[in-house]
Design a protein around this motif. Structure first.
Motif, mmCIF file in Angstrom:
data_model
loop_
_atom_site.group_PDB
_atom_site.id
_atom_site.type_symbol
_atom_site.label_atom_id
_atom_site.label_comp_id
_atom_site.label_asym_id
_atom_site.label_seq_id
_atom_site.Cartn_x
_atom_site.Cartn_y
_atom_site.Cartn_z
ATOM 1 N N GLU A 63 0.850 -1.183 0.000
ATOM 2 C CA GLU A 63 0.000 0.000 0.000
ATOM 3 C C GLU A 63 0.888 1.237 0.000
ATOM 4 O O GLU A 63 2.010 1.198 0.518
ATOM 5 N N VAL A 74 2.785 4.378 1.064
ATOM 6 C CA VAL A 74 3.259 4.918 2.342
ATOM 7 C C VAL A 74 4.289 5.980 2.009
ATOM 8 O O VAL A 74 5.160 5.767 1.161
ATOM 9 N N GLU A 128 6.500 8.143 6.731
ATOM 10 C CA GLU A 128 5.657 7.190 7.450
ATOM 11 C C GLU A 128 6.220 5.778 7.443
ATOM 12 O O GLU A 128 5.795 4.941 8.249
ATOM 13 N N SER A 129 7.152 5.488 6.540
ATOM 14 C CA SER A 129 7.587 4.103 6.342
ATOM 15 C C SER A 129 8.312 3.515 7.541
ATOM 16 O O SER A 129 8.447 2.293 7.640
ATOM 17 N N GLY A 144 4.783 3.653 13.125
ATOM 18 C CA GLY A 144 3.369 3.288 13.125
ATOM 19 C C GLY A 144 3.140 1.828 12.809
ATOM 20 O O GLY A 144 3.955 1.172 12.143
ATOM 21 N N GLU A 145 2.018 1.310 13.286
ATOM 22 C CA GLU A 145 1.705 -0.103 13.117
ATOM 23 C C GLU A 145 1.376 -0.456 11.672
ATOM 24 O O GLU A 145 1.675 -1.561 11.208
ATOM 25 N N ARG A 146 0.727 0.446 10.953
ATOM 26 C CA ARG A 146 0.379 0.142 9.563
ATOM 27 C C ARG A 146 1.627 -0.104 8.735
ATOM 28 O O ARG A 146 1.717 -1.102 7.987
ATOM 29 N N SER A 147 2.603 0.802 8.817
ATOM 30 C CA SER A 147 3.806 0.625 8.008
ATOM 31 C C SER A 147 4.595 -0.593 8.463
ATOM 32 O O SER A 147 5.176 -1.306 7.629
ATOM 33 N N ALA A 161 3.366 -3.385 9.641
ATOM 34 C CA ALA A 161 2.686 -4.559 9.090
ATOM 35 C C ALA A 161 3.015 -4.731 7.609
ATOM 36 O O ALA A 161 3.227 -5.858 7.124
ATOM 37 N N LEU A 162 3.076 -3.626 6.870
ATOM 38 C CA LEU A 162 3.419 -3.707 5.455
ATOM 39 C C LEU A 162 4.868 -4.154 5.259
ATOM 40 O O LEU A 162 5.164 -4.957 4.361
ATOM 41 N N GLN A 200 5.013 -7.886 5.980
ATOM 42 C CA GLN A 200 4.457 -8.640 4.854
ATOM 43 C C GLN A 200 5.486 -8.781 3.732
ATOM 44 O O GLN A 200 5.679 -9.871 3.177
ATOM 45 N N HIS A 212 11.869 0.918 12.079
ATOM 46 C CA HIS A 212 11.313 -0.422 12.267
ATOM 47 C C HIS A 212 12.370 -1.525 12.206
ATOM 48 O O HIS A 212 12.026 -2.704 12.344
#
Length: 222
Positions: free
Chosen positions: A148, A150, A154-155, A158-161, A163-164, A167, A190
């Protein structure tokens, strides 16, 4: 012997949050007696180095900056497309290091095959061209972009990045990668968690570049 000048870590985009994240990731390299590490933002740059035009414009700015910083001990192009490295090397005698070079070489020191996480699909052809130039494309298990959109800033937060990133890293492990390179300087926040959960070495290319710079200039300071 004269102490070496600072290691200049140049973020060629204008997003200061990316520069701040780079600086935090390099805190462990700020040791007593070691060269200072300065993280620099190009205020006139784009918010992210995403297109070939961005790369070429950033290359000219990076070359001019390198030529102007005669006090530097080493200079790092802290964008995975490493704009301006060749130009800067023609304009200064100090070590000039691109983070893609450093990240890939660090991964090859840890595993037979490596994988790369790209922030966007459009950057992958540019990365692959450089791997062919390095002659290491035969050891690439694959390069996977985040599923998705990003932003660079942001990369790495945060939890969304996360998770990406997880993956993409899991997909690379499935392709046989024994080490994973973060293909964007903004992802550094991260790295530690991703490595712990993935169970494979995860390389922050900016950290790898600073390690290489320290290795190049510290022996001369002895």
């Amino acid at each position: 012997m004269t102490a070496p000048g600072p290691i200049l870590v140049v973020n060629p985009n204008s997003d200061r949050t990316v520069t701040e994240a780079l600086s935090r990731a390099l805190d462990g390299f700020r040791l007593p007696g070691a060269p200072a590490i300065e993280c620099v933002t190009f205020e006139d740059g784009p918010t992210g180095i995403l297109t070939e035009q961005h790369v070429q414009e950033a290359a000219l700015a990076f070359g001019a900056y390198a030529a102007a910083r005669a006090d530097a001990g080493a200079i790092i192009s802290a964008c995975y497309s490493q704009p301006g490295v060749d130009l800067a090397r023609s304009l200064t005698s100090v070590p000039v290091i691109g983070i893609q070079d450093a990240g890939v070489l660090a991964a090859l020191a840890r595993a037979d095959l490596f994988g790369v996480i790209a922030v966007a699909p459009g950057s992958i052809p540019r990365h692959l061209r450089h791997l062919r130039r390095l002659g290491v494309d035969g050891r690439l298990a694959g390069e996977v972009a985040l599923a998705e959109p990003v932003s660079v800033a942001e990369s790495g937060r945060g939890e969304r990045s996360f998770a990406l990133l997880m993956q993409a890293a899991t997909a690379l492990a499935g392709k046989g990668a024994g080490a994973v390179v973060l293909g964007c300087a903004g992802m550094s926040g991260h790295r530690r968690r991703l490595e712990a959960e993935l169970g494979l070495p995860v390389i922050d290319p900016t950290q790898a570049a600073v390690s290489m710079a320290l290795g190049a200039i510290l022996p001369d300071a002895a």
